[in-house]
Design a protein around this motif. Structure first.
Motif, PDB file in Angstrom:
ATOM      1  N   GLU A 244       2.044  44.088  57.896  1.00  0.00           N
ATOM      2  CA  GLU A 244       1.764  45.056  58.964  1.00  0.00           C
ATOM      3  C   GLU A 244       0.665  44.539  59.907  1.00  0.00           C
ATOM      4  N   MET A 245       0.629  45.099  61.125  1.00  0.00           N
ATOM      5  CA  MET A 245      -0.410  44.688  62.079  1.00  0.00           C
ATOM      6  C   MET A 245      -1.801  45.016  61.504  1.00  0.00           C
ATOM      7  N   GLN A 246      -2.686  43.996  61.577  1.00  0.00           N
ATOM      8  CA  GLN A 246      -4.042  44.169  61.035  1.00  0.00           C
ATOM      9  C   GLN A 246      -5.023  44.400  62.186  1.00  0.00           C
ATOM     10  N   PRO A 247      -6.045  45.252  61.975  1.00  0.00           N
ATOM     11  CA  PRO A 247      -7.076  45.368  63.014  1.00  0.00           C
ATOM     12  C   PRO A 247      -7.863  44.066  63.126  1.00  0.00           C
TER      13      PRO A 247
ATOM     14  N   ALA B 236     -10.355  46.655  66.505  1.00  0.00           N
ATOM     15  CA  ALA B 236      -9.252  47.045  67.391  1.00  0.00           C
ATOM     16  C   ALA B 236      -7.945  47.023  66.608  1.00  0.00           C
ATOM     17  N   PRO B 237      -7.279  48.180  66.535  1.00  0.00           N
ATOM     18  CA  PRO B 237      -6.105  48.261  65.665  1.00  0.00           C
ATOM     19  C   PRO B 237      -4.875  47.527  66.190  1.00  0.00           C
ATOM     20  N   SER B 238      -4.711  47.482  67.523  1.00  0.00           N
ATOM     21  CA  SER B 238      -3.441  46.988  68.070  1.00  0.00           C
ATOM     22  C   SER B 238      -3.658  45.720  68.887  1.00  0.00           C
ATOM     23  N   PHE B 239      -2.707  44.777  68.808  1.00  0.00           N
ATOM     24  CA  PHE B 239      -2.843  43.592  69.664  1.00  0.00           C
ATOM     25  C   PHE B 239      -2.305  43.837  71.068  1.00  0.00           C
ATOM     26  N   PHE B 240      -1.631  44.975  71.292  1.00  0.00           N
ATOM     27  CA  PHE B 240      -1.114  45.284  72.631  1.00  0.00           C
ATOM     28  C   PHE B 240      -1.801  46.552  73.141  1.00  0.00           C
TER      29      PHE B 240
ATOM     30  N   HIS C 168      -3.532  57.031  72.252  1.00  0.00           N
ATOM     31  CA  HIS C 168      -4.007  57.586  70.972  1.00  0.00           C
ATOM     32  C   HIS C 168      -2.867  57.617  69.949  1.00  0.00           C
ATOM     33  N   MET C 169      -1.694  58.056  70.422  1.00  0.00           N
ATOM     34  CA  MET C 169      -0.540  58.142  69.506  1.00  0.00           C
ATOM     35  C   MET C 169      -0.144  56.754  68.988  1.00  0.00           C
ATOM     36  N   ALA C 170      -0.260  55.743  69.866  1.00  0.00           N
ATOM     37  CA  ALA C 170       0.175  54.396  69.471  1.00  0.00           C
ATOM     38  C   ALA C 170      -0.931  53.627  68.755  1.00  0.00           C
TER      39      ALA C 170
ATOM     40  N   ALA D  67      -7.841  58.676  72.955  1.00  0.00           N
ATOM     41  CA  ALA D  67      -7.660  57.216  72.803  1.00  0.00           C
ATOM     42  C   ALA D  67      -8.997  56.483  72.701  1.00  0.00           C
ATOM     43  N   ASP D  68      -8.962  55.284  72.123  1.00  0.00           N
ATOM     44  CA  ASP D  68     -10.099  54.370  72.208  1.00  0.00           C
ATOM     45  C   ASP D  68     -10.192  53.901  73.651  1.00  0.00           C
TER      46      ASP D  68
END
Ligand SMILES: Cc1cc2nc3c(=O)[nH]c(=O)nc-3n(C[C@H](O)[C@H](O)[C@H](O)COP(=O)(O)O)c2cc1C
Length: 521
Positions: free
Chosen positions: A130-133, A146-150, A173-175, A195-196
């Motif tokens: 899974e995507m890692q922060p 940062a949770p998402s790379f996009f 925020h949802m994503a 959102a962040d």
């Protein structure tokens, strides 16, 4: 039911025929008047030489702008984004089936095309990770995981409408991705979705300026006090207009926008074309360290690359000061990036495209042993999974997009962001036009787009035989050359050696190794 009388029908017909003759007469009169105007005017040669008829040229070229995309342009033809790309985003945003039939419409022989190197033994679904922060700002009081790379690239409230900002904030925020405020300051709409937030400090310092327009520590602290504000980004330059400040036409400077930015209402708002107090790489570090000290949060800067010797100089200066003094991230924007409004020559011909600048900057940081300390964010037409995967394989830790997320909001590439007449309500403050943009509904689309990008980038990485996207490296991509043959990107841009005196910092900040999982790839 009674039939209308004969007299009634005749009177009606007479009235209609009179109206018809009157309309034709008016039409003829208009043509005569236009003919006279065109014949006596001296400003326009086409209208002078072809009175009335010459006007159709302007009408058709205006209509062509709208109709081209529906009837005439091929799927892979339009700029800045072609139909295939836009449709991909629209389907991803609707969480619809995004498979295509029959075969690729992309010309895979065209120079510059990136081809991913698939592994004979792709990663099994059950082995995928899974995507890692990823942590940004290891020396800050409050680093950011940062949770998402996009993520969502900077677009100011002002350039964007209220419902657009609300939809992006909620969708982000949802994503689980961040949203950059752009240079227009922080509005309540950025915060309300949860959102962040990355707060951008533009050259006019909107939202964090004192009366005289200088950076205000008090305001910085106020902004940093919002837990949602995770990082600060100093905007040095932007791909679409390097060396030119932001331009917000007066018609878009509403009372609320004027208040948030600290500027007069209804007047054009043009930011200085650079930060007047920053004259060299050392002074970038000065401001970054000051903001980091005042806010306690990670601070980086955004730039488009033209010359790049100054980055080497900055790296030396960082080592002279200690690596704590480094920017926590650098955002490399592409010369072909978007904007609300910019002069065409800057948009067209100034600043390197990210395809060239990203590997260059990544390699400079690598040589100085700073590649792990400074996170690299990349933006510029990276709106589909293959573009995002290319950036990550080339050296980006994060990818941000502005126009990709605009498409997810329903943008139809009408190219009207500078006019307050955006037909989809995204870049207009006209309440009537905003009606079609329901923030609740669009937030779902924003989130779906982000999630589908992440998902399909993961699919590409698995096809390349690694368990997650950040394990992709340059050897996983080949670039098609002029002769139609492809060359591995690690040959085109071989990783330079780290200067021995700086090698001790390598791997300190957990970027993870890019070791292959398959010995053939
Ligand atoms: C409407 C609009 C407004 C923008 N406003 C800003 C801004 O305030 N600050 C900034 O640094 N970049 C701004 N940008 C540039 C984007 O953040 C981004 O760097 C650029 O468009 C490249 O990404 P893209 O190709 O995914 O759009 C704006 C772009 C658009 C389209």
């Amino acid at each position: 039911m009674t039939m209308p009388s004969y007299d009634f029908v005749m009177t009606g017909l007479q009235l209609l025929s009179t109206l018809f003759v009157f309309a034709v007469g008016l039409g003829v009169l208009a043509v005569v008047v236009l003919f006279i105007i065109d014949s006596i005017q001296t400003k326009d040669a086409v209208r002078k030489n072809y009175p009335v008829l010459g006007r159709f040229r302007y009408l058709f070229s205006m209509l062509g702008e709208f109709f081209r995309q529906y009837f005439f342009a091929m799927d892979r033809e339009e700029m800045p984004f072609n139909r295939a790309e836009r449709e991909w985003v629209h389907r991803a945003a609707q969480d619809k089936d995004n498979t295509v039939a029959f075969g690729s419409t992309k010309n895979l022989n065209s120079p510059g095309t990136a081809i991913f190197v698939n592994c004979p033994f792709p990663t099994l679904d059950e082995d995928a990770v899974e995507m890692q922060p990823m942590q940004i700002g290891p020396y800050c009081k409050i680093p950011y995981n940062a949770p998402s790379f996009f993520n969502i690239s900077g677009m100011s409230y002002g350039a964007l409408s209220t419902p657009a900002v609300r939809a992006l904030s909620k969708g982000a925020h949802m994503a689980g991705c961040w949203m950059n405020t752009g240079e227009g300051g922080l509005s309540p709409y950025h915060l309300e979705g949860g959102a962040d937030i990355v707060f951008q400090i533009g050259t006019a310092k909107y939202g964090v300026r004192d009366e005289a327009g200088n950076l205000s520590d008090e305001k910085l602290k106020e902004i940093a006090a919002h837990e949602q504000v995770r990082m600060f980004e100093l905007k040095m330059s932007q791909g679409a207009k390097p060396g030119k400040g932001g331009i917000l036409p007066g018609i878009k400077v509403t009372p609320q926008i004027a208040k948030i930015r600290g500027i007069p209402e209804g007047q054009d708002s043009t930011s200085p074309n650079r930060h007047p107090e920053i004259n060299n790489p050392g002074e970038i570090l000065d401001v970054i360290n000051h903001v980091r000290e005042v806010t306690g949060k990670p601070v980086g800067f955004k730039t488009v690359i033209g010359s790049f010797g100054w980055i080497e100089e900055m790296c030396k200066e960082i080592h002279a000061r200690g690596i704590e003094a480094a920017p926590d991230f650098i955002t490399i924007d592409s010369g072909d990036g978007g904007t609300g409004a910019a002069p065409m020559p800057l948009m067209d011909n100034v600043g390197l495209v990210v395809k060239e600048s990203l590997p260059l900057v990544s390699d400079i940081l690598h040589k100085y042993g700073l590649r792990d300390r400074i996170r690299l964010v990349s933006s510029g037409k990276l709106i589909t999974p293959s573009e995002v995967a290319w950036a990550i394989a080339t050296g980006a830790d994060f990818v941000t997009s502005a126009r990709g997320f605009m498409f997810s909001l329903g943008c139809i590439q009408a190219l009207k962001c500078n006019k307050n007449t955006c037909p989809t309500g995204i870049t207009t403050h006209n309440k009537r036009l905003q009606k079609g943009l329901n923030p609740e509904d669009k937030a779902i689309k924003v989130a779906a787009y982000c999630k589908n990008i992440v998902h399909e980038v993961q699919i590409i990485s698995h096809s390349c035989g690694v368990t997650r996207p950040r394990l992709m490296g340059r050897k996983h991509v080949r670039i098609v050359q002029d002769n139609g043959k492809s060359v591995p990107m690690d040959e085109l841009y071989p990783r330079p050696d780290i200067f021995p005196e700086y090698s001790r910092h390598r791997g300190l900040f957990g970027s993870g190794s890019k070791k292959p999982t398959c010995r053939w790839c």
